[in-house]
Design a protein around this motif. Structure first.
Motif, PDB file in Angstrom:
ATOM      1  N   LEU A   1      32.402  33.740  42.335  1.00  0.00           N
ATOM      2  CA  LEU A   1      32.990  34.838  43.110  1.00  0.00           C
ATOM      3  C   LEU A   1      34.120  34.337  44.001  1.00  0.00           C
ATOM      4  O   LEU A   1      33.894  33.680  45.015  1.00  0.00           O
ATOM      5  N   ALA A   2      35.344  34.680  43.581  1.00  0.00           N
ATOM      6  CA  ALA A   2      36.517  34.445  44.420  1.00  0.00           C
ATOM      7  C   ALA A   2      37.114  35.759  44.904  1.00  0.00           C
ATOM      8  O   ALA A   2      37.987  35.757  45.770  1.00  0.00           O
ATOM      9  N   VAL A   3      36.663  36.880  44.332  1.00  0.00           N
ATOM     10  CA  VAL A   3      37.058  38.191  44.841  1.00  0.00           C
ATOM     11  C   VAL A   3      36.645  38.269  46.307  1.00  0.00           C
ATOM     12  O   VAL A   3      35.513  37.933  46.662  1.00  0.00           O
ATOM     13  N   SER A   4      37.555  38.693  47.161  1.00  0.00           N
ATOM     14  CA  SER A   4      37.284  38.705  48.598  1.00  0.00           C
ATOM     15  C   SER A   4      36.067  39.559  48.937  1.00  0.00           C
ATOM     16  O   SER A   4      35.933  40.697  48.480  1.00  0.00           O
ATOM     17  N   LEU A   5      35.193  39.005  49.774  1.00  0.00           N
ATOM     18  CA  LEU A   5      33.980  39.715  50.163  1.00  0.00           C
ATOM     19  C   LEU A   5      34.268  40.966  50.990  1.00  0.00           C
ATOM     20  O   LEU A   5      33.441  41.887  51.039  1.00  0.00           O
ATOM     21  N   PHE A   6      35.429  41.027  51.660  1.00  0.00           N
ATOM     22  CA  PHE A   6      35.709  42.223  52.458  1.00  0.00           C
ATOM     23  C   PHE A   6      35.982  43.439  51.586  1.00  0.00           C
ATOM     24  O   PHE A   6      35.973  44.574  52.053  1.00  0.00           O
ATOM     25  N   TRP A   7      36.223  43.225  50.303  1.00  0.00           N
ATOM     26  CA  TRP A   7      36.491  44.304  49.362  1.00  0.00           C
ATOM     27  C   TRP A   7      35.179  44.777  48.755  1.00  0.00           C
ATOM     28  O   TRP A   7      34.249  43.997  48.552  1.00  0.00           O
ATOM     29  N   GLY A   8      35.071  46.064  48.425  1.00  0.00           N
ATOM     30  CA  GLY A   8      33.845  46.605  47.878  1.00  0.00           C
ATOM     31  C   GLY A   8      33.389  45.903  46.611  1.00  0.00           C
ATOM     32  O   GLY A   8      32.183  45.747  46.376  1.00  0.00           O
ATOM     33  N   LEU A   9      34.329  45.489  45.761  1.00  0.00           N
ATOM     34  CA  LEU A   9      33.968  44.765  44.543  1.00  0.00           C
ATOM     35  C   LEU A   9      33.252  43.464  44.875  1.00  0.00           C
ATOM     36  O   LEU A   9      32.386  43.012  44.125  1.00  0.00           O
ATOM     37  N   GLY A  10      33.558  42.885  46.049  1.00  0.00           N
ATOM     38  CA  GLY A  10      32.923  41.636  46.443  1.00  0.00           C
ATOM     39  C   GLY A  10      31.586  41.850  47.116  1.00  0.00           C
ATOM     40  O   GLY A  10      30.545  41.365  46.646  1.00  0.00           O
ATOM     41  N   CYS A  11      31.564  42.595  48.230  1.00  0.00           N
ATOM     42  CA  CYS A  11      30.342  42.627  49.050  1.00  0.00           C
ATOM     43  C   CYS A  11      29.319  43.655  48.597  1.00  0.00           C
ATOM     44  O   CYS A  11      28.117  43.434  48.757  1.00  0.00           O
ATOM     45  N   VAL A  12      29.745  44.767  48.044  1.00  0.00           N
ATOM     46  CA  VAL A  12      28.769  45.760  47.594  1.00  0.00           C
ATOM     47  C   VAL A  12      28.415  45.521  46.130  1.00  0.00           C
ATOM     48  O   VAL A  12      27.250  45.336  45.776  1.00  0.00           O
ATOM     49  N   ASN A  13      29.428  45.488  45.281  1.00  0.00           N
ATOM     50  CA  ASN A  13      29.184  45.345  43.852  1.00  0.00           C
ATOM     51  C   ASN A  13      28.591  43.978  43.512  1.00  0.00           C
ATOM     52  O   ASN A  13      27.438  43.852  43.116  1.00  0.00           O
ATOM     53  N   ALA A  14      29.371  42.906  43.699  1.00  0.00           N
ATOM     54  CA  ALA A  14      28.936  41.575  43.268  1.00  0.00           C
ATOM     55  C   ALA A  14      27.785  41.032  44.109  1.00  0.00           C
ATOM     56  O   ALA A  14      26.755  40.609  43.587  1.00  0.00           O
ATOM     57  N   MET A  15      27.953  41.023  45.418  1.00  0.00           N
ATOM     58  CA  MET A  15      26.952  40.419  46.301  1.00  0.00           C
ATOM     59  C   MET A  15      25.602  41.109  46.154  1.00  0.00           C
ATOM     60  O   MET A  15      24.569  40.462  45.936  1.00  0.00           O
ATOM     61  N   MET A  16      25.587  42.430  46.258  1.00  0.00           N
ATOM     62  CA  MET A  16      24.319  43.146  46.216  1.00  0.00           C
ATOM     63  C   MET A  16      23.728  43.179  44.809  1.00  0.00           C
ATOM     64  O   MET A  16      22.507  43.208  44.642  1.00  0.00           O
TER      65      MET A  16
END
Length: 530
Positions: A225-240
C-alpha cells in the motif's frame, strides 16, 4: 469460508481482531512490524493519551503524516474513544491545510514533523496566532523524538490515574454506536473546495469486508500500500478490507516505483492496490525483471482495459476492477476475482451486498440495461457532508439514492460500465456528446493505447471536441488516420476536430491518480476562434 466480523464499531473490532489473529502480522512499515496484539496495545496507549487530553464523543482529531503505522494506530485510537478521525491531505499547501483544520473543527492534530518536502512544524507556525486563526485547535501530538517547539509527544507515561483512565477508555468505547461518525475524509478538491465526507462505524466495517470478499482476500494476505492513507481508497477501502480479513498491510510511506518493486518482493506481497499511474510506473520500470513478483495474486485498481492489463502483467492475475467514491465507503461496485479477465478489464462489477444501483436519465426515469445515464446508489452511503446540509440534501434523490455525478450503464447481468463524469458532457453546436463514447471508439483503434476527449471552447459552437491520443509504443499513426477512424464509427458531430498526440506521463493527475479533465483543454489546446 471467511466470516464477517461480529463487531459493528471500531473499538469492538479491535478487540475482536486481537482475539482472532493476535499473533498474525497486521502492519509493516517505517522499520516497524506489528502483530494484531501489538497493534491493539499501541491503539490502547494512544487512546489513553487522548482520554487524558479530554477527547470524547464526536471530537475531531486530525491525522497528518505519510503512510506510517502511526496513521493506522491513530485512526483506530481516535475512533476507539468515540472521536472522529479527520484524514488530512499530507500534500496540502499551508492555505489548504489551514482550511481543512478549520473546516473540520479539529481539536487536536496527530502529526509527523515532516513528510518529504513538507515541514508541518513550519506550516503551522505560519498560521500563528493559532488561537485566533484556529480557535478550536488545542495542540499537536507529534511522532518521533525531534518535535517542533510547542508540540506534545504522542505518548506519555502512565501515572497514578492509570486505572481510572483505563476505565474511562472502556466506557467510551462501549458507548460508541454503529451509526456514530468514525472518519471525516475530504474529497481531492481538483475542481472545487474539498468537501468533508462523514462516514460511520457500521459501514466502515461492513462495506470494506464485502470489498475484500469480492477480491477473495483471506487471513494472512499481504497488501502493498503506497496509496495515501488520507484518501478513501487507502484508509477505508484498503486498510479496513485487510484488517477485517486478518491480513497484513505493508506500508510504503510515499510512492517510489523502484522501492515498491523491492518491497513487494521482500515482503512477499499478495495484493496490489494502486492507481493507473502507479501501475504504469511499476510496469515500465527498467529494473522490473530483476524483481520476483510471483507472490502477487490480486487486489484492486481502476482505469482503461490497457491500464488494468498492466497490473495483470505484473503478476496480479486476479486483479479486480473497482468503482466508487469517498461517499460510498471506498467502493460500491467491485468485480469478482473469479470473473473472466475480459469482464474484469472492462466492467466495474456488480453492486456490493447492501448496495442498490440505479441508472437514471436526465428526466429522472430509470434506464434499461445498455442505456447510459447517471449512476445512483443506495445503502452504504455517506451520512452527509460536514457543515453543508444543503449539499447533503441535493446529493440524495427523491427515492433516497445518492447522485454520484458519474455516467454509466449496466448489462443484463447487472455489471456496471463506467462512462465518465456527468459534468464532462460536451455541448457542441447545441448537441450533447459523451466523451466516454468517443474515447471508447478511439481506443478500438489497434494503434491507440489510451485516449481522453474534452470540450475545447469555441466561439461559434460553444465547444468542440478535442482528443488527446496516446499511441502504442512504435505505432505509426497520423492525425488523419485518427479522424478517419472516428468518421467511420461516429456521427459527424461526435468526431474530434482537434487531435493531439501525447505521452501518458504528461497527463495531469490529482494526488489520488485521477485524470484532471478540467485541466486537459487548457494544458494541451490553445484557444480556438470560430
Amino acid at each position: 469460508m471467511n466470516r464477517m466480523p461480529e463487531s459493528r464499531t471500531l473499538p469492538k473490532l479491535v478487540s475482536e481482531l486481537i482475539a482472532l489473529y493476535g499473533e498474525r502480522e497486521a502492519v509493516v512499515g517505517n522499520g516497524q512490524r506489528l502483530t494484531y496484539a501489538q497493534l491493539g496495545a499501541q491503539v490502547a496507549a494512544v487512546a489513553r493519551r487522548l482520554i487524558r487530553l479530554g477527547v470524547g464523543h464526536g471530537d475531531k482529531v486530525g491525522i497528518l503524516m505519510g503512510n506510517r503505522p502511526e496513521w493506522i494506530v491513530s485512526a483506530l485510537a481516535i475512533t476507539s474513544v468515540g472521536g472522529v478521525a479527520v484524514a488530512l491531505n499530507s500534500w496540502a499547501t499551508p492555505r489548504e491545510l489551514e482550511h481543512l483544520i478549520r473546516h473540520s473543527d479539529c481539536r487536536l492534530l496527530i502529526a509527523a514533523p515532516r513528510f518529504l518536502k513538507h515541514d508541518y512544524g513550519a506550516m503551522l507556525d505560519g498560521m500563528a496566532p493559532l488561537a485566533k486563526r484556529l480557535p478550536l485547535l488545542q495542540g499537536v501530538l507529534g511522532i518521533g523524538d525531534d518535535l517542533p517547539v510547542g508540540w506534545m509527544p504522542l505518548l506519555d507515561a502512565d501515572g497514578s490515574d492509570a486505572a481510572a483512565v483505563d476505565a474511562e477508555m472502556r466506557r467510551a468505547g462501549d458507548a460508541v454506536r454503529p451509526e456514530d461518525l468514525a472518519f471525516l475524509l475530504y474529497t481531492s478538491g481538483s475542481t472545487s473546495t474539498p468537501k468533508g465526507v462523514q462516514l460511520v462505524h457500521g459501514s466502515v466495517i461492513a462495506n470494506p469486508w464485502q470489498i475484500g470478499e469480492r477480491q477473495h482476500v483471506v487471513a494472512g494476505d499481504r497488501l502493498w500500500l503506497a496509496v495515501s492513507l488520507f484518501w478513501g481508497l487507502g484508509c477505508v477501502n484498503a486498510m479496513m478490507n485487510l484488517l477485517t480479513h486478518g491480513g497484513c498491510i505493508v506500508l510504503q510511506e510515499s510512492f517510489d516505483p523502484g522501492a515498491a518493486l523491492s518491497l513487494i518482493q521482500d515482503e512477499r506481497c499478495t495484493l496490489f492496490y494502486g492507481t493507473p499511474n502507479m501501475a504504469q510506473a511499476l510496469h515500465d520500470h527498467p529494473d522490473r525483471s530483476r524483481y520476483d513478483l510471483s507472490t502477487l495474486r490480486g487486489g484492486a485498481t481502476l482505469g482503461t482495459p490497457e491500464q488494468v492489463m498492466r497490473v495483470v502483467e505484473l503478476g496480479a492475475t486476479q486483479i479486480c476492477n473497482i468503482y466508487g467514491l469517498t461517499e460510498t465507503y471506498g467502493n460500491s461496485h467491485v468485480t469478482d476475482a473469479g470473473d473472466a479477465l475480459e469482464r474484469r478489464l472492462t466492467s466495474c462489477g456488480r453492486p456490493l451486498p447492501g448496495v442498490i444501483q440505479r441508472i437514471v436519465a436526465p428526466d429522472g426515469a430509470d434506464l434499461p440495461p445498455g442505456r447510459i445515464g447517471e449512476v445512483r446508489v443506495k445503502g452504504h452511503v455517506t451520512a452527509g457532508y460536514h457543515k453543508d446540509e444543503a449539499l447533503t440534501r441535493q446529493s440524495i434523490d427523491e427515492q433516497g439514492f445518492f447522485r454520484t455525478g458519474d455516467l454509466g450503464y449496466v448489462d443484463e447481468d447487472g455489471y456496471l460500465y463506467f462512462c465518465g463524469r456527468l459534468k464532462d458532457m460536451v455541448k457542441t453546436g447545441g448537441i450533447n456528446v459523451a466523451p466516454a463514447e468517443v474515447e471508447a471508439v478511439l481506443m478500438d483503434h489497434p494503434s491507440i493505447c489510451v485516449a481522453y476527449v474534452v470540450g475545447v471552447p469555441d466561439d461559434s459552437r460553444d465547444e468542440i471536441l478535442g482528443a488527446l491520443v496516446v499511441p502504442h509504443p512504435g505505432a505509426n499513426l497520423s492525425i488523419e488516420q485518427v479522424v478517419a477512424h472516428c468518421r467511420a464509427n461516429l456521427a459527424a458531430y461526435k468526431v474530434p476536430r482537434l487531435v493531439r498526440f501525447v505521452e501518458e506521463t504528461t497527463i495531469p493527475l490529482t494526488v489520488t491518480g485521477k485524470v484532471q479533465k478540467n485541466k486537459l483543454a487548457e494544458t494541451f489546446f490553445a484557444p480556438v476562434a470560430g
